[in-house]
Design a protein around this motif. Structure first.
Motif, PDB file in Angstrom:
ATOM      1  N   MET A   1      14.909  -2.655 -23.480  1.00  9.94           N
ATOM      2  CA  MET A   1      14.667  -3.290 -22.187  1.00  9.94           C
ATOM      3  C   MET A   1      13.502  -4.271 -22.264  1.00  9.94           C
ATOM      4  N   LEU A   2      12.465  -3.923 -23.028  1.00 14.53           N
ATOM      5  CA  LEU A   2      11.311  -4.817 -23.144  1.00 14.53           C
ATOM      6  C   LEU A   2      11.671  -6.109 -23.865  1.00 14.53           C
ATOM      7  N   PHE A   3      12.520  -5.996 -24.901  1.00 17.36           N
ATOM      8  CA  PHE A   3      12.865  -7.176 -25.695  1.00 17.36           C
ATOM      9  C   PHE A   3      13.981  -7.998 -25.043  1.00 17.36           C
ATOM     10  N   PHE A   4      15.006  -7.325 -24.546  1.00 12.85           N
ATOM     11  CA  PHE A   4      16.181  -8.042 -24.051  1.00 12.85           C
ATOM     12  C   PHE A   4      16.218  -8.178 -22.528  1.00 12.85           C
ATOM     13  N   GLY A   5      15.379  -7.427 -21.817  1.00  9.94           N
ATOM     14  CA  GLY A   5      15.348  -7.540 -20.366  1.00  9.94           C
ATOM     15  C   GLY A   5      15.054  -8.944 -19.884  1.00  9.94           C
ATOM     16  N   PRO A   6      13.972  -9.583 -20.365  1.00  7.46           N
ATOM     17  CA  PRO A   6      13.690 -10.959 -19.921  1.00  7.46           C
ATOM     18  C   PRO A   6      14.793 -11.958 -20.293  1.00  7.46           C
ATOM     19  N   VAL A   7      15.415 -11.763 -21.460  1.00  7.48           N
ATOM     20  CA  VAL A   7      16.492 -12.666 -21.877  1.00  7.48           C
ATOM     21  C   VAL A   7      17.698 -12.527 -20.951  1.00  7.48           C
ATOM     22  N   LEU A   8      18.056 -11.280 -20.651  1.00  9.76           N
ATOM     23  CA  LEU A   8      19.186 -11.044 -19.747  1.00  9.76           C
ATOM     24  C   LEU A   8      18.892 -11.577 -18.358  1.00  9.76           C
ATOM     25  N   PHE A   9      17.650 -11.422 -17.906  1.00  9.33           N
ATOM     26  CA  PHE A   9      17.269 -11.955 -16.591  1.00  9.33           C
ATOM     27  C   PHE A   9      17.367 -13.479 -16.582  1.00  9.33           C
ATOM     28  N   MET A  10      16.968 -14.127 -17.681  1.00  5.85           N
ATOM     29  CA  MET A  10      17.073 -15.577 -17.772  1.00  5.85           C
ATOM     30  C   MET A  10      18.530 -16.024 -17.693  1.00  5.85           C
ATOM     31  N   LEU A  11      19.403 -15.356 -18.472  1.00  6.10           N
ATOM     32  CA  LEU A  11      20.819 -15.728 -18.462  1.00  6.10           C
ATOM     33  C   LEU A  11      21.435 -15.521 -17.089  1.00  6.10           C
ATOM     34  N   TRP A  12      21.108 -14.416 -16.441  1.00  5.43           N
ATOM     35  CA  TRP A  12      21.649 -14.118 -15.116  1.00  5.43           C
ATOM     36  C   TRP A  12      21.128 -15.113 -14.090  1.00  5.43           C
ATOM     37  N   SER A  13      19.829 -15.417 -14.128  1.00  6.76           N
ATOM     38  CA  SER A  13      19.234 -16.325 -13.148  1.00  6.76           C
ATOM     39  C   SER A  13      19.718 -17.755 -13.330  1.00  6.76           C
ATOM     40  N   ALA A  14      20.188 -18.105 -14.538  1.00  8.43           N
ATOM     41  CA  ALA A  14      20.690 -19.461 -14.764  1.00  8.43           C
ATOM     42  C   ALA A  14      21.903 -19.764 -13.906  1.00  8.43           C
ATOM     43  N   PHE A  15      22.592 -18.735 -13.426  1.00  3.50           N
ATOM     44  CA  PHE A  15      23.792 -18.920 -12.596  1.00  3.50           C
ATOM     45  C   PHE A  15      23.532 -18.608 -11.125  1.00  3.50           C
ATOM     46  N   ARG A  16      22.259 -18.463 -10.744  1.00  6.11           N
ATOM     47  CA  ARG A  16      21.911 -18.163  -9.361  1.00  6.11           C
ATOM     48  C   ARG A  16      21.130 -19.328  -8.756  1.00  6.11           C
ATOM     49  N   THR A  17      21.054 -19.370  -7.444  1.00  6.47           N
ATOM     50  CA  THR A  17      20.329 -20.436  -6.766  1.00  6.47           C
ATOM     51  C   THR A  17      18.833 -20.132  -6.773  1.00  6.47           C
ATOM     52  N   HIS A  18      18.059 -21.155  -6.531  1.00  4.11           N
ATOM     53  CA  HIS A  18      16.604 -20.988  -6.477  1.00  4.11           C
ATOM     54  C   HIS A  18      16.215 -20.004  -5.378  1.00  4.11           C
ATOM     55  N   LEU A  19      16.896 -20.076  -4.228  1.00  2.21           N
ATOM     56  CA  LEU A  19      16.589 -19.179  -3.116  1.00  2.21           C
ATOM     57  C   LEU A  19      16.868 -17.728  -3.471  1.00  2.21           C
ATOM     58  N   ASP A  20      17.992 -17.465  -4.149  1.00  6.36           N
ATOM     59  CA  ASP A  20      18.308 -16.086  -4.546  1.00  6.36           C
ATOM     60  C   ASP A  20      17.299 -15.545  -5.550  1.00  6.36           C
ATOM     61  N   ILE A  21      16.857 -16.393  -6.479  1.00  8.40           N
ATOM     62  CA  ILE A  21      15.919 -15.939  -7.504  1.00  8.40           C
ATOM     63  C   ILE A  21      14.576 -15.575  -6.888  1.00  8.40           C
ATOM     64  N   THR A  22      14.113 -16.370  -5.941  1.00  7.28           N
ATOM     65  CA  THR A  22      12.786 -16.141  -5.359  1.00  7.28           C
ATOM     66  C   THR A  22      12.789 -15.088  -4.261  1.00  7.28           C
ATOM     67  N   SER A  23      13.868 -14.999  -3.491  1.00  5.34           N
ATOM     68  CA  SER A  23      13.876 -14.063  -2.356  1.00  5.34           C
ATOM     69  C   SER A  23      14.390 -12.682  -2.742  1.00  5.34           C
ATOM     70  N   THR A  24      15.452 -12.629  -3.552  1.00  7.62           N
ATOM     71  CA  THR A  24      16.025 -11.339  -3.966  1.00  7.62           C
ATOM     72  C   THR A  24      16.265 -11.375  -5.475  1.00  7.62           C
ATOM     73  N   PRO A  25      15.202 -11.283  -6.273  1.00 13.20           N
ATOM     74  CA  PRO A  25      15.350 -11.467  -7.731  1.00 13.20           C
ATOM     75  C   PRO A  25      16.225 -10.418  -8.405  1.00 13.20           C
ATOM     76  N   LEU A  26      16.384  -9.237  -7.817  1.00  7.49           N
ATOM     77  CA  LEU A  26      17.153  -8.165  -8.451  1.00  7.49           C
ATOM     78  C   LEU A  26      18.438  -7.844  -7.690  1.00  7.49           C
ATOM     79  N   ASP A  27      18.874  -8.745  -6.845  1.00  6.45           N
ATOM     80  CA  ASP A  27      20.105  -8.518  -6.082  1.00  6.45           C
ATOM     81  C   ASP A  27      21.317  -8.853  -6.958  1.00  6.45           C
ATOM     82  N   VAL A  28      22.018  -7.818  -7.406  1.00 10.02           N
ATOM     83  CA  VAL A  28      23.153  -8.028  -8.314  1.00 10.02           C
ATOM     84  C   VAL A  28      24.397  -8.516  -7.572  1.00 10.02           C
ATOM     85  N   THR A  29      24.353  -8.541  -6.242  1.00 15.17           N
ATOM     86  CA  THR A  29      25.521  -8.968  -5.471  1.00 15.17           C
ATOM     87  C   THR A  29      25.477 -10.453  -5.126  1.00 15.17           C
TER      88      THR A  29
END
Length: 279
Positions: free
Chosen positions: A25-53
């Motif tokens: 999780m320490l090594f791949f968590g930030p990478v997975l978060f980067m890949l996931w956030s690349a397909f989300r809007t700026h508003l979703d990333i800043t307001s609900t960073p862990l919202d998987v829906t």
């Protein structure tokens, strides 16, 4: 076997796997978060960073390609990282061989100090040199300055990585070649170098990745025609306004070439890392 021993082994195994999970999780968590956030809007990333829906889309990547000429920036990064890696290996491999041959282990450590020093120590001298030779207004000179600056990263790394591999080469082979009349250059090229091929793969891969991802020299020394990919990501963060979706998409694209290289060279990389650990 007693029940207490079995229970102790199970607890130890459980702790080991929990440790693996935490490390993963320490090594791949930030990478997975980067890949996931690349397909989300700026508003979703800043307001609900862990919202998987939250909805996913490729708009960030489309905006990145509309805003920048990524093809040119990739070429710039390849020229800078590839050139500095080639120079680092060209001078680093003979240097590592001579260090082992003459048993100058202290010199290898001194070379490593240059890699351990903060990059800001080298920025001002290179910037003054760049202005003095007119590199900011000359594309070829600017490429040259950037490559030379990145050699500060790749050369000490190549030397430090290759020293253990040359130490693992049996001294009897070098002595036999010397008795046969081979010069030091011939012994290096024909005897030592083929035996440290896995080490060369390790040095090339790690040097290229370190140079590819280095941000400081790219920001301070490049001009509009030579700016590499890492400096592009900086434009998505500004005072009072940031585009985290675009930043994550750009970071994903910047990471891909280095990831492809590491994956392609994985077999040689693993063999080289394990070979360098055994003498």
């Amino acid at each position: 076997m007693s029940t207490d021993v079995v229970s102790a082994r199970r607890r130890r195994t459980l702790f080991i796997y929990v440790g693996y999970l935490v490390a993963l999780m320490l090594f791949f968590g930030p990478v997975l978060f980067m890949l996931w956030s690349a397909f989300r809007t700026h508003l979703d990333i800043t307001s609900t960073p862990l919202d998987v829906t939250s909805a996913l889309s490729a708009d960030n990547f489309v905006r990145v390609f509309d805003r920048f000429d990524f093809g040119r920036y990739i070429v710039n990064s390849v020229i800078i990282a590839g050139g500095s890696t080639a120079l680092g290996l060209l001078f680093g491999a003979p240097a590592a061989y001579v260090i082992v041959l003459r048993q100058w282990s202290g010199l290898a450590f001194v070379m490593l100090l240059a890699r351990m020093a903060p990059g800001v120590m080298f920025v001002l001298p290179f910037f003054i040199f760049s202005v003095a030779v007119g590199a900011p207004s000359n594309t070829a000179l600017n490429y040259t300055v950037l490559v030379l600056a990145h050699v500060v990263i790749t050369l000490p790394l190549c030397i430090w990585l290759l020293v253990p591999f040359f130490e693992s080469v049996p001294a009897s082979l070098d002595e036999a070649a010397m008795i046969d009349g081979a010069t030091i250059g011939a012994r290096f090229i024909k005897v030592a170098l083929p035996l440290v091929a896995p080490g060369l793969a390790v040095a090339v891969t790690l040097s290229f990745v370190f140079s590819w991802n280095y941000f400081l020299f790219a920001l301070a020394l490049s001009n509009n025609d030579t700016i590499p990919l890492p400096a592009i990501a900086f434009t998505f963060i500004g005072e009072g306004q940031s585009d985290y979706g675009g930043l994550m998409a750009a970071s994903t694209l910047i990471s891909l070439p280095a990831l492809v290289l590491a994956t392609t060279a994985q077999r040689w990389l693993v063999r080289g890392l394990t070979a360098g650990a055994v003498k």
